[in-house]
Design a protein around this motif. Structure first.
Motif, PDB file in Angstrom:
ATOM      1  N   UNK A   6      -5.500  35.642 -54.472  1.00  0.00           N
ATOM      2  CA  UNK A   6      -6.438  36.251 -53.525  1.00  0.00           C
ATOM      3  C   UNK A   6      -6.466  35.461 -52.229  1.00  0.00           C
ATOM      4  N   UNK A   7      -6.499  34.139 -52.330  1.00  0.00           N
ATOM      5  CA  UNK A   7      -6.513  33.288 -51.137  1.00  0.00           C
ATOM      6  C   UNK A   7      -5.209  33.463 -50.364  1.00  0.00           C
ATOM      7  N   UNK A  13      -2.838  38.151 -44.668  1.00  0.00           N
ATOM      8  CA  UNK A  13      -3.495  39.211 -43.899  1.00  0.00           C
ATOM      9  C   UNK A  13      -3.959  38.694 -42.537  1.00  0.00           C
ATOM     10  N   UNK A  14      -4.558  37.515 -42.516  1.00  0.00           N
ATOM     11  CA  UNK A  14      -5.038  36.929 -41.265  1.00  0.00           C
ATOM     12  C   UNK A  14      -3.867  36.676 -40.320  1.00  0.00           C
ATOM     13  N   UNK A  61     -16.407  35.488 -47.902  1.00  0.00           N
ATOM     14  CA  UNK A  61     -15.971  34.437 -48.821  1.00  0.00           C
ATOM     15  C   UNK A  61     -14.456  34.248 -48.817  1.00  0.00           C
ATOM     16  N   UNK A  62     -13.683  35.318 -48.901  1.00  0.00           N
ATOM     17  CA  UNK A  62     -12.223  35.207 -48.944  1.00  0.00           C
ATOM     18  C   UNK A  62     -11.678  34.634 -47.645  1.00  0.00           C
ATOM     19  N   UNK A  63     -12.257  35.034 -46.519  1.00  0.00           N
ATOM     20  CA  UNK A  63     -11.800  34.504 -45.224  1.00  0.00           C
ATOM     21  C   UNK A  63     -12.093  33.009 -45.113  1.00  0.00           C
ATOM     22  N   UNK A  64     -13.239  32.590 -45.616  1.00  0.00           N
ATOM     23  CA  UNK A  64     -13.591  31.170 -45.591  1.00  0.00           C
ATOM     24  C   UNK A  64     -12.583  30.384 -46.428  1.00  0.00           C
ATOM     25  N   UNK A  65     -12.300  30.853 -47.632  1.00  0.00           N
ATOM     26  CA  UNK A  65     -11.358  30.173 -48.521  1.00  0.00           C
ATOM     27  C   UNK A  65      -9.977  30.109 -47.892  1.00  0.00           C
ATOM     28  N   UNK A  66      -9.545  31.189 -47.275  1.00  0.00           N
ATOM     29  CA  UNK A  66      -8.219  31.218 -46.639  1.00  0.00           C
ATOM     30  C   UNK A  66      -8.171  30.284 -45.444  1.00  0.00           C
ATOM     31  N   UNK A  67      -9.238  30.192 -44.706  1.00  0.00           N
ATOM     32  CA  UNK A  67      -9.276  29.328 -43.528  1.00  0.00           C
ATOM     33  C   UNK A  67      -9.192  27.860 -43.918  1.00  0.00           C
ATOM     34  N   UNK A  68      -9.830  27.510 -45.020  1.00  0.00           N
ATOM     35  CA  UNK A  68      -9.819  26.102 -45.461  1.00  0.00           C
ATOM     36  C   UNK A  68      -8.464  25.787 -46.037  1.00  0.00           C
TER      37      UNK A  68
END
Length: 68
Positions: A6-7, A13-14, A61-68
């Motif tokens: 998912x991450x 996607x980003x 939540x998913x965007x935060x996880x991907x950003x980190x």
């Protein structure tokens, strides 16, 4: 806890939406794939869990996880 896949998908996607230079976009996408082979994205996934616990906006939540 959210899954590694998912991450990775959210990261891709980003990049797809944010990068406009094809060669740079491809390099970053390749980097994500290579990193995913060696990492479980635990720190990002943990950040996602904390965000879920302390935020009212669960959609991000998913965007935060991907950003980190």
């Amino acid at each position: 806890m959210m899954k590694k896949e998912t991450v990775k998908m959210k990261m891709r996607e980003i990049v797809e939406l944010s990068f406009f230079v094809p060669s740079l976009k491809e390099a970053v996408l390749t980097s994500i794939e290579e990193h995913a082979k060696r990492s479980a994205f635990l720190f990002g996934r943990l950040a996602g869990v904390h965000y879920q616990m302390f935020s009212e906006n669960i959609k991000e939540t998913e965007r935060i996880a991907a950003a980190v």
